[in-house]
Scaffold this motif. Sequence first.
Motif, short mmCIF file in Angstrom:
data_model
loop_
_atom_site.label_atom_id
_atom_site.label_comp_id
_atom_site.label_asym_id
_atom_site.label_seq_id
_atom_site.Cartn_x
_atom_site.Cartn_y
_atom_site.Cartn_z
N SER A 206 2.27 24.08 -11.23
CA SER A 206 1.21 25.09 -11.18
C SER A 206 -0.15 24.41 -11.29
O SER A 206 -0.34 23.53 -12.13
N VAL A 207 -1.08 24.81 -10.43
CA VAL A 207 -2.43 24.25 -10.43
C VAL A 207 -3.42 25.40 -10.58
O VAL A 207 -3.45 26.32 -9.76
N SER A 208 -4.21 25.36 -11.65
CA SER A 208 -5.25 26.37 -11.83
C SER A 208 -6.35 26.14 -10.81
O SER A 208 -6.89 25.03 -10.70
N LEU A 209 -6.67 27.15 -10.04
CA LEU A 209 -7.68 26.99 -8.99
C LEU A 209 -9.06 26.68 -9.57
O LEU A 209 -9.90 26.09 -8.89
N SER A 210 -9.27 27.05 -10.82
CA SER A 210 -10.55 26.75 -11.46
C SER A 210 -10.69 25.26 -11.74
O SER A 210 -11.81 24.77 -11.98
N ASP A 211 -9.58 24.51 -11.74
CA ASP A 211 -9.63 23.07 -11.97
C ASP A 211 -9.94 22.29 -10.70
O ASP A 211 -10.18 21.08 -10.76
N HIS A 248 -6.40 32.82 -8.53
CA HIS A 248 -6.37 32.22 -9.86
C HIS A 248 -5.50 30.97 -9.93
O HIS A 248 -5.87 30.01 -10.59
N GLN A 249 -4.34 30.94 -9.25
CA GLN A 249 -3.42 29.82 -9.45
C GLN A 249 -2.64 29.51 -8.18
O GLN A 249 -2.33 30.40 -7.39
N LEU A 250 -2.33 28.22 -7.98
CA LEU A 250 -1.47 27.77 -6.90
C LEU A 250 -0.17 27.28 -7.52
O LEU A 250 -0.18 26.39 -8.37
N THR A 251 0.94 27.89 -7.15
CA THR A 251 2.24 27.54 -7.70
C THR A 251 3.12 26.97 -6.60
O THR A 251 3.29 27.61 -5.55
N ILE A 252 3.66 25.78 -6.81
CA ILE A 252 4.52 25.13 -5.82
C ILE A 252 5.97 25.23 -6.30
O ILE A 252 6.31 24.82 -7.41
N LEU A 253 6.81 25.81 -5.45
CA LEU A 253 8.23 25.99 -5.77
C LEU A 253 9.07 25.22 -4.76
O LEU A 253 9.38 25.73 -3.68
N PRO A 254 9.41 23.97 -5.06
CA PRO A 254 10.22 23.18 -4.12
C PRO A 254 11.65 23.69 -4.07
O PRO A 254 12.15 24.26 -5.03
N MET A 255 12.32 23.46 -2.94
CA MET A 255 13.74 23.80 -2.83
C MET A 255 14.57 22.79 -3.60
O MET A 255 14.14 21.67 -3.85
N SER A 256 15.81 23.19 -3.97
CA SER A 256 16.67 22.30 -4.72
C SER A 256 17.11 21.10 -3.90
O SER A 256 17.33 20.02 -4.42
N GLY A 257 17.28 21.30 -2.59
CA GLY A 257 17.63 20.18 -1.73
C GLY A 257 19.10 19.83 -1.69
O GLY A 257 19.49 18.86 -1.07
N ALA A 270 4.46 27.07 -1.38
CA ALA A 270 3.34 27.10 -2.31
C ALA A 270 2.77 28.51 -2.24
O ALA A 270 2.58 29.07 -1.15
N ILE A 271 2.52 29.11 -3.40
CA ILE A 271 2.08 30.49 -3.46
C ILE A 271 0.76 30.59 -4.22
O ILE A 271 0.63 30.03 -5.32
N ILE A 272 -0.20 31.27 -3.63
CA ILE A 272 -1.48 31.54 -4.30
C ILE A 272 -1.38 32.91 -4.95
O ILE A 272 -1.02 33.90 -4.30
N THR A 273 -1.65 32.96 -6.25
CA THR A 273 -1.61 34.23 -6.98
C THR A 273 -3.01 34.57 -7.47
O THR A 273 -3.88 33.71 -7.62
N GLY A 274 -3.23 35.86 -7.71
CA GLY A 274 -4.54 36.32 -8.13
C GLY A 274 -4.48 37.31 -9.27
O GLY A 274 -3.41 37.81 -9.63
N LEU A 275 -5.64 37.60 -9.82
CA LEU A 275 -5.77 38.52 -10.94
C LEU A 275 -6.61 39.72 -10.54
O LEU A 275 -7.49 39.63 -9.67
N ILE A 276 -6.35 40.85 -11.19
CA ILE A 276 -7.22 42.01 -11.04
C ILE A 276 -8.54 41.68 -11.73
O ILE A 276 -8.54 41.15 -12.85
N PRO A 277 -9.68 41.92 -11.09
CA PRO A 277 -10.98 41.61 -11.70
C PRO A 277 -11.10 42.19 -13.10
O PRO A 277 -10.77 43.36 -13.34
#
Length: 642
Positions: A206-211, A248-257, A270-277
């Motif tokens: 997970s990567v905080s977009l504010s970073d 708000h955040q970028l979450t990377i979910l790799p496959m098991s492989g 990779a999924i970008i998620t957001g917050l209600i203002p």
Amino acid sequence: MKWIITTLLATMLAGSSFAGTTPEKTPDARLDAKVSLNVTHAKLQDVLKTLTDETKVVIEAGGDDRDWRVKERRVTIHAKDISLRLLLDEISELLGYRLTRGGEEGKWSYLYWQDKKSRDLEGEMLLAEREEGVQRVRKLRQGSFDSAAQALRMTPAEAAKLKDTDPWTAYLGGTKSGRGVAQLLAYIGTQMPTERDLMLRGKRVSVSLSDLPPSMEQAVSDTLSGGDSSAIKIRWHDNEFGDSLQPHQLTILPMSGETQESAIGDGGIAIITGLIPGEPAIDDGSMFGGEFRMGMIPLLQSDSPMAKIAGKAFLDMENGGDIHALESALSDINIAKAIDQESPAQTEIPIDLKLTHEVELDKLPDPPSEFMYNRHAQIDEKTDPTDIIAKAVGMPVLLESFKGLLPINLFVHAGKQPMYKILIGLEKAGYTWNLDDGVLRIRPNDWALRRSYEIPDSFIKYCLDLLENQGEFTLDDLAYIASSLTDGQINHTLVAEEKLTMAITGITGFRDNAKNILRFYATLSPGEKSALTSESGLPFSQLTNAQWDNLNDLLVDRIGGVYINGGSIRLNHMADYIFEMTVSVGREETTRVIKEAVMIFGKEQLASFKSSQKKALEATGKASKDKDAEKAEPISDGEQQD
């Protein structure tokens, strides 16, 4: 790594010392009897009981309940007028089990069992298959970074010209949203080495977009301007939030492989998620910490089959295509193209007359209708194509069967064709074959991996009976189930039990941390569980080394590699069970609070779901009957004249 699997498999199929019938001085004339057998995805013990009842020759699988892996091994067999001796030998060769006889002379009984050599080979195959899967998907994940960098080296006009030959690069480099995606991936690939290496190793990141630096703010905005984000805005948020969500955040979910399906060219998402203002970020242990999905980015290598499919779909979205373009692109035939395996028989056309003679293959049944949305779908009598293949080639066909096998029907087609064309179809679907003594033996390339996913029927029955008696699973029940099974058994077999699906959501959530926290909970004594629910919680200092290692793995996954001075864990029970960890980290003055949620569905919720599921099945059944009746309706004379 491919050569390891090929070599080991060749050893298996060559008929090594542990497979086949044990040589006996006095032949058993009863085994000369001719038998016919047509079974689909049946347990070996049931198949042998059928043969025993028919021939009066006692044939059994495994000595006791500990041999469940032998007893419950699944096979599909279509054989007509074959000697019992040959059939038993072929089953032994197919599964790698030893067949021995004992008892009174002339009235011998027979037993299939797995000896140490067979178990050792299965273990070696399992390690090889897992390693091959890890390396394959690691390459795909790195390929997603490389493809992004390659696209950014082009101008938008240059990239757009590749829409027909390399559509994923055309999307990444030739569209506004695509270049945003490429910039985000390229930044992580070059400027965030820890996150990149964790992702390459298959860890959730997970990567905080504010970073991220200000230059990446525009990349996020561009990413959310099109592609999958457009469909999400229209489908999910128009009536609730519109365009007001704040990234708000970028979450990377790799496959098991592990499984062959990872060969489709998808290294994860990779999924970008957001917050209600105005609303704070609440890390409640759910998939995205209580946030809302705003956009999805597949991690693709541009020259992979899935990249070509997804690239065309994303470009279509950019050009005003229907919002269902992404889903429709993932049709059965496209998935078949993407999972297309290597075919040695196609690379070097055989000259063996047994393989070049023409056969007539009747129309094959359609694959399971639920294949697209349920990869655990089981081939049954209505969808099994091997019976038709056996009739066409004029020889018995034996298959080691598992749930979730890629349907052969997607690659083998009806009509007149040389026999090797059928074998090419099998290889493309991910199977290996052996033609010996006029019998065709088939098994999936990753058979050892699939065996490792299996769960004893007795354990499944225990879960079903417990759910039936209680109406729900308690936290202790889920902890016991999670600690009794491997991740592979849970993710590939337990989830396929429809009656358990909702009840085990607390185990099978998107985060593996749910499994980890449940396994940690299963190790606690009654006194430790009591402390866990107290106001102060259970101090880390009171944990055993094994308990701490289990919990520490979870904490590292959540907060990274930091030095933990101390802390405690406390269990709250609200709508769900919330494990709240208060952690003192390094020289930080304030403590960190980490939460992991375990979702528990109660009796009323499960009963409501069961009722809805029953109604849906009844509606589907009625629609199917109506459709069949419509097909069977006789045509009037007037209609015939028209």
